[in-house]
Write a protein that holds these residues in place. Structure first.
Motif, PDB file in Angstrom:
ATOM      1  N   MET A  35       0.816  -1.214   0.000  1.00 18.85           N
ATOM      2  CA  MET A  35       0.000   0.000   0.000  1.00 18.85           C
ATOM      3  C   MET A  35       0.851   1.266   0.000  1.00 18.85           C
ATOM      4  O   MET A  35       0.559   2.212  -0.726  1.00 18.85           O
ATOM      5  N   LEU A  36       1.901   1.284   0.803  1.00 20.51           N
ATOM      6  CA  LEU A  36       2.665   2.515   0.983  1.00 20.51           C
ATOM      7  C   LEU A  36       3.610   2.823  -0.175  1.00 20.51           C
ATOM      8  O   LEU A  36       3.674   3.972  -0.631  1.00 20.51           O
ATOM      9  N   VAL A  37       4.365   1.844  -0.659  1.00 22.53           N
ATOM     10  CA  VAL A  37       5.350   2.112  -1.711  1.00 22.53           C
ATOM     11  C   VAL A  37       4.685   2.563  -3.009  1.00 22.53           C
ATOM     12  O   VAL A  37       5.090   3.586  -3.584  1.00 22.53           O
ATOM     13  N   PRO A  38       3.655   1.861  -3.513  1.00 20.74           N
ATOM     14  CA  PRO A  38       2.999   2.355  -4.732  1.00 20.74           C
ATOM     15  C   PRO A  38       2.360   3.739  -4.538  1.00 20.74           C
ATOM     16  O   PRO A  38       2.356   4.556  -5.461  1.00 20.74           O
ATOM     17  N   PHE A  39       1.841   4.005  -3.355  1.00 23.16           N
ATOM     18  CA  PHE A  39       1.275   5.329  -3.082  1.00 23.16           C
ATOM     19  C   PHE A  39       2.365   6.388  -3.158  1.00 23.16           C
ATOM     20  O   PHE A  39       2.191   7.425  -3.786  1.00 23.16           O
ATOM     21  N   LEU A  40       3.491   6.128  -2.533  1.00 24.44           N
ATOM     22  CA  LEU A  40       4.604   7.071  -2.576  1.00 24.44           C
ATOM     23  C   LEU A  40       5.033   7.315  -4.011  1.00 24.44           C
ATOM     24  O   LEU A  40       5.176   8.462  -4.436  1.00 24.44           O
ATOM     25  N   ASP A  41       5.212   6.246  -4.769  1.00 29.33           N
ATOM     26  CA  ASP A  41       5.673   6.371  -6.154  1.00 29.33           C
ATOM     27  C   ASP A  41       4.655   7.063  -7.060  1.00 29.33           C
ATOM     28  O   ASP A  41       5.026   7.843  -7.920  1.00 29.33           O
ATOM     29  N   GLY A  42       3.380   6.774  -6.844  1.00 35.06           N
ATOM     30  CA  GLY A  42       2.369   7.265  -7.783  1.00 35.06           C
ATOM     31  C   GLY A  42       1.659   8.539  -7.401  1.00 35.06           C
ATOM     32  O   GLY A  42       1.105   9.212  -8.270  1.00 35.06           O
ATOM     33  N   CYS A  43       1.668   8.883  -6.132  1.00 33.46           N
ATOM     34  CA  CYS A  43       0.809   9.988  -5.693  1.00 33.46           C
ATOM     35  C   CYS A  43       1.508  11.110  -4.947  1.00 33.46           C
ATOM     36  O   CYS A  43       0.975  12.216  -4.894  1.00 33.46           O
ATOM     37  N   LEU A  44       2.612  10.833  -4.330  1.00 30.93           N
ATOM     38  CA  LEU A  44       3.185  11.805  -3.399  1.00 30.93           C
ATOM     39  C   LEU A  44       3.408  13.171  -4.041  1.00 30.93           C
ATOM     40  O   LEU A  44       3.095  14.198  -3.436  1.00 30.93           O
ATOM     41  N   ASN A  45       3.928  13.210  -5.256  1.00 29.21           N
ATOM     42  CA  ASN A  45       4.228  14.493  -5.893  1.00 29.21           C
ATOM     43  C   ASN A  45       2.980  15.320  -6.180  1.00 29.21           C
ATOM     44  O   ASN A  45       3.069  16.535  -6.305  1.00 29.21           O
ATOM     45  N   GLN A  46       1.823  14.688  -6.298  1.00 28.69           N
ATOM     46  CA  GLN A  46       0.590  15.411  -6.584  1.00 28.69           C
ATOM     47  C   GLN A  46      -0.124  15.880  -5.313  1.00 28.69           C
ATOM     48  O   GLN A  46      -1.097  16.617  -5.410  1.00 28.69           O
ATOM     49  N   LEU A  47       0.340  15.473  -4.164  1.00 29.31           N
ATOM     50  CA  LEU A  47      -0.313  15.849  -2.914  1.00 29.31           C
ATOM     51  C   LEU A  47       0.039  17.273  -2.513  1.00 29.31           C
ATOM     52  O   LEU A  47       1.122  17.765  -2.827  1.00 29.31           O
ATOM     53  N   SER A  48      -0.865  17.886  -1.774  1.00 29.85           N
ATOM     54  CA  SER A  48      -0.578  19.198  -1.202  1.00 29.85           C
ATOM     55  C   SER A  48       0.546  19.058  -0.181  1.00 29.85           C
ATOM     56  O   SER A  48       0.837  17.949   0.291  1.00 29.85           O
ATOM     57  N   GLU A  49       1.150  20.169   0.185  1.00 33.34           N
ATOM     58  CA  GLU A  49       2.207  20.125   1.186  1.00 33.34           C
ATOM     59  C   GLU A  49       1.677  19.592   2.511  1.00 33.34           C
ATOM     60  O   GLU A  49       2.380  18.876   3.228  1.00 33.34           O
TER      61      GLU A  49
END
Length: 103
Positions: A35-49
Motif C-alpha cells: 500500500m505505501l510504496v505504490p502510493f509514494l511512487d504514484g501519488c506523493l508528488n501530486q499531494l498538497s504540502e
C-alpha cells in the motif's frame, strides 16, 4: 568542483527526503509495503504540502497501528491522519495492478 547553487541544493535535499520516505515506506510487512510504496511512487508528488506532511507523520507510526488503519479495522488515533490514510486506501483500491510489479 561541485555545483553548490541554491537550486542544486534544493533538488539534492528533495531527492534525499524522497529516498528517506521511500525506505520508511518499506515496512517489512508485506501488506503495508503493497500500500505505501505504490502510493509514494504514484501519488506523493501530486499531494498538497499538508498531505505530504501528514504522510511523513504517518510513517512515524507503529506497523501494527498502520495495518489496523489501512485495513479499515480501526480509525486512526489521530483523526488528522485520516485524510492521508483514506488517500492511500483509495489509491490501493483504484490503482492499476502494474503499480505492484516492482514489489
Amino acid at each position: 568542483m561541485t555545483d553548490t547553487t541554491p537550486a542544486s541544493t534544493e533538488s539534492t535535499a528533495a531527492i534525499t527526503e524522497r529516498n528517506r520516505m521511500y525506505w520508511q515506506s518499506r515496512r517489512g510487512m508485506w501488506e503495508l509495503d503493497l500500500m505505501l510504496v505504490p502510493f509514494l511512487d504514484g501519488c506523493l508528488n501530486q499531494l498538497s504540502e499538508a498531505l505530504q506532511s501528514d504522510y511523513k507523520r504517518l510513517l512515524k507510526e507503529e506497523d501494527q497501528d498502520l495495518f489496523l488503519w489501512l485495513m479499515r479495522r480501526e480509525p486512526a488515533t489521530d483523526p488528522s491522519l485520516q485524510p492521508i490514510i483514506q488517500a492511500i486506501i483509495d489509491h490501493a483500491e483504484n490503482g492499476s495492478l502494474d503499480q505492484y510489479k516492482g514489489l
